[in-house]
Design a protein around this motif. Structure first.
Motif, PDB file in Angstrom:
ATOM      1  N   ALA A 153       0.708  -1.339  -0.119  1.00 17.78           N
ATOM      2  CA  ALA A 153      -0.083  -0.111  -0.053  1.00 17.78           C
ATOM      3  C   ALA A 153       0.922   1.151  -0.003  1.00 17.78           C
ATOM      4  O   ALA A 153       1.905   1.215   0.377  1.00 17.78           O
ATOM      5  N   PRO A 154       0.437   2.399  -0.568  1.00 21.24           N
ATOM      6  CA  PRO A 154       1.237   3.584  -0.456  1.00 21.24           C
ATOM      7  C   PRO A 154       1.107   4.413   0.819  1.00 21.24           C
ATOM      8  O   PRO A 154       2.096   5.418   0.859  1.00 21.24           O
ATOM      9  N   SER A 155       0.457   3.939   1.840  1.00 23.93           N
ATOM     10  CA  SER A 155       0.623   4.716   3.116  1.00 23.93           C
ATOM     11  C   SER A 155       0.790   3.780   4.138  1.00 23.93           C
ATOM     12  O   SER A 155       0.123   2.519   4.215  1.00 23.93           O
ATOM     13  N   GLU A 156       1.122   4.372   5.322  1.00 25.19           N
ATOM     14  CA  GLU A 156       1.024   3.437   6.518  1.00 25.19           C
ATOM     15  C   GLU A 156      -0.411   2.964   6.907  1.00 25.19           C
ATOM     16  O   GLU A 156      -0.566   2.050   7.276  1.00 25.19           O
ATOM     17  N   GLU A 157      -1.171   4.051   6.885  1.00 27.08           N
ATOM     18  CA  GLU A 157      -2.708   3.676   7.433  1.00 27.08           C
ATOM     19  C   GLU A 157      -3.282   2.594   6.429  1.00 27.08           C
ATOM     20  O   GLU A 157      -3.976   1.684   6.873  1.00 27.08           O
ATOM     21  N   GLN A 158      -2.966   2.877   5.077  1.00 30.80           N
ATOM     22  CA  GLN A 158      -3.635   1.882   4.159  1.00 30.80           C
ATOM     23  C   GLN A 158      -2.893   0.592   4.283  1.00 30.80           C
ATOM     24  O   GLN A 158      -3.713  -0.673   4.059  1.00 30.80           O
ATOM     25  N   ALA A 159      -1.643   0.528   4.526  1.00 32.95           N
ATOM     26  CA  ALA A 159      -1.009  -0.707   4.784  1.00 32.95           C
ATOM     27  C   ALA A 159      -1.477  -1.666   5.922  1.00 32.95           C
ATOM     28  O   ALA A 159      -1.674  -2.852   6.073  1.00 32.95           O
ATOM     29  N   GLU A 160      -1.978  -1.026   7.010  1.00 29.49           N
ATOM     30  CA  GLU A 160      -2.429  -1.605   8.330  1.00 29.49           C
ATOM     31  C   GLU A 160      -3.761  -2.257   7.764  1.00 29.49           C
ATOM     32  O   GLU A 160      -4.016  -3.573   8.243  1.00 29.49           O
ATOM     33  N   GLN A 161      -4.619  -1.278   6.823  1.00 31.52           N
ATOM     34  CA  GLN A 161      -5.913  -1.882   6.564  1.00 31.52           C
ATOM     35  C   GLN A 161      -5.730  -3.215   5.635  1.00 31.52           C
ATOM     36  O   GLN A 161      -6.463  -3.986   5.569  1.00 31.52           O
ATOM     37  N   ALA A 162      -4.647  -2.969   4.889  1.00 32.58           N
ATOM     38  CA  ALA A 162      -4.411  -4.060   3.813  1.00 32.58           C
ATOM     39  C   ALA A 162      -4.001  -5.291   4.494  1.00 32.58           C
ATOM     40  O   ALA A 162      -4.164  -6.334   4.172  1.00 32.58           O
ATOM     41  N   LEU A 163      -3.236  -5.067   5.437  1.00 33.61           N
ATOM     42  CA  LEU A 163      -2.844  -6.157   6.413  1.00 33.61           C
ATOM     43  C   LEU A 163      -3.788  -6.984   7.087  1.00 33.61           C
ATOM     44  O   LEU A 163      -3.967  -8.284   7.006  1.00 33.61           O
ATOM     45  N   MET A 164      -4.906  -6.444   7.542  1.00 36.40           N
ATOM     46  CA  MET A 164      -6.254  -6.853   8.082  1.00 36.40           C
ATOM     47  C   MET A 164      -6.836  -7.795   7.029  1.00 36.40           C
ATOM     48  O   MET A 164      -7.211  -8.897   7.179  1.00 36.40           O
ATOM     49  N   ALA A 165      -7.197  -7.052   5.765  1.00 38.22           N
ATOM     50  CA  ALA A 165      -7.735  -7.875   4.647  1.00 38.22           C
ATOM     51  C   ALA A 165      -6.829  -9.076   4.203  1.00 38.22           C
ATOM     52  O   ALA A 165      -7.439 -10.254   3.933  1.00 38.22           O
ATOM     53  N   LEU A 166      -5.556  -9.011   4.279  1.00 36.53           N
ATOM     54  CA  LEU A 166      -4.524 -10.124   3.881  1.00 36.53           C
ATOM     55  C   LEU A 166      -4.769 -11.219   4.928  1.00 36.53           C
ATOM     56  O   LEU A 166      -5.025 -12.533   4.561  1.00 36.53           O
ATOM     57  N   ARG A 167      -4.948 -10.709   6.178  1.00 31.82           N
ATOM     58  CA  ARG A 167      -5.027 -11.997   7.328  1.00 31.82           C
ATOM     59  C   ARG A 167      -6.350 -12.813   7.038  1.00 31.82           C
ATOM     60  O   ARG A 167      -6.605 -13.764   7.196  1.00 31.82           O
ATOM     61  N   ASP A 168      -7.492 -11.866   6.753  1.00 34.84           N
ATOM     62  CA  ASP A 168      -8.889 -12.487   6.710  1.00 34.84           C
ATOM     63  C   ASP A 168      -8.751 -13.170   5.268  1.00 34.84           C
ATOM     64  O   ASP A 168      -9.573 -14.372   5.061  1.00 34.84           O
ATOM     65  N   LEU A 169      -8.306 -12.997   4.228  1.00 38.14           N
ATOM     66  CA  LEU A 169      -8.035 -13.668   3.158  1.00 38.14           C
ATOM     67  C   LEU A 169      -7.122 -15.062   3.385  1.00 38.14           C
ATOM     68  O   LEU A 169      -7.768 -16.236   3.082  1.00 38.14           O
ATOM     69  N   LEU A 170      -6.257 -14.987   4.158  1.00 39.59           N
ATOM     70  CA  LEU A 170      -5.415 -16.363   4.546  1.00 39.59           C
ATOM     71  C   LEU A 170      -6.303 -17.406   5.068  1.00 39.59           C
ATOM     72  O   LEU A 170      -6.115 -18.260   5.304  1.00 39.59           O
TER      73      LEU A 170
END
Length: 207
Positions: A153-170
Motif C-alpha cells: 500500500a502507498p501509506s502506513e494507514e492503508q498498509a495496516e488496513q491491507a494487512l487486516m484484509a490479507l489476514r482475513d484472506l489467508l
C-alpha cells in the motif's frame, strides 16, 4: 468479508448424558486449509490450481506473467492496497517460513527498507517501509507447503488496513499441494480459470 462462515458452539443433549459439538453461531473455523481438510463453508473461492482464494466483491485481479507465458502471480487489487498470496513446496517435518523470512529481511534491508518484526496469528510477520511503498509479509507453514501473503500500500494507514484484509484472506484460503514430489521452495503452479485465461489471450491479441 467473505460470506458464510463456519462457527462452533456447544449444545447439551440427552444422548447418554454427554454433550455434542455442533456448528452454530459463535466460533468460526479458520485456516489456511489444506485441500484434504477444507471445510464445506459455502464460500465461493477463485480456483487458481494450487490455491483457492475467497475473493470479495469489488476486487480487481491483476495477472503477472513471466517471459515463458506461465502465470507468475495473481494480485488482488483492493481499495486499500494490493494483496498477493503464493504457495511453495516445503519440507514434511520442518518449518520453512522462519528461514525464508530471515532471508527476506536481509534482502529488504539491502533495498533500504525500514523493518519491523511482529508476532502475528501464524508466527512472525514482517513490516517494511520505504518512501514509495509500505509492505506487510505473512507466512504460514502447512503440511508440505508454505503460504506467503504480501500486502502492499502507498501509506502506513492503508498498509495496516491491507494487512487486516490479507489476514482475513489467508484464514479462508485453501492450498492444493498435490502428492507429487517437488524441491523445497518450488512455487506451486498457478492456473487461471478458463474464462480469465481467454480474456487475457484476447487482450494479448489486441496488443
Amino acid at each position: 468479508m467473505f460470506g458464510r462462515r463456519r462457527k462452533r458452539g456447544r449444545h447439551s443433549t440427552n444422548r447418554g448424558g454427554e454433550d455434542d459439538l455442533l456448528m452454530e453461531e459463535g466460533e468460526e473455523a479458520t485456516g489456511p486449509f489444506d485441500s484434504t481438510q477444507a471445510p464445506e463453508d459455502g464460500i465461493n473461492r477463485l480456483d487458481l490450481g494450487s490455491v483457492q482464494l475467497p475473493v470479495p466483491d469489488g476486487v480487481q485481479l491483476q495477472v503477472e506473467m513471466d517471459p515463458t507465458g506461465a502465470v507468475r502471480a495473481v494480485h488482488l487489487l483492493t481499495p486499500v492496497g494490493q494483496l498477493t498470496v503464493s504457495a511453495f513446496a516445503a519440507p514434511k517435518t520442518e518449518r520453512l517460513w522462519p528461514e525464508v523470512s530471515a532471508e527476506l529481511i536481509t534482502q529488504l534491508k539491502g533495498d533500504n527498507f525500514r523493518i519491523n518484526r511482529l508476532n502475528g496469528e501464524w508466527g512472525e510477520e514482517i513490516t517494511a517501509r520505504s518512501p514509495e511503498v509500505h509492505l506487510r509479509f505473512v507466512g504460514v507453514d502447512g503440511p508440505r507447503w508454505m503460504l506467503r501473503g504480501v500486502a502492499a500500500a502507498p501509506s502506513e494507514e492503508q498498509a495496516e488496513q491491507a494487512l487486516m484484509a490479507l489476514r482475513d484472506l489467508l484464514r479462508y484460503t485453501v492450498v492444493v499441494r498435490g502428492t507429487q514430489p517437488m524441491p523445497v521452495r518450488t512455487p506451486l503452479p498457478v492456473e487461471l480459470p478458463e474464462a480469465i485465461a481467454r480474456h487475457i489471450a484476447a487482450q494479448q491479441q489486441e496488443q
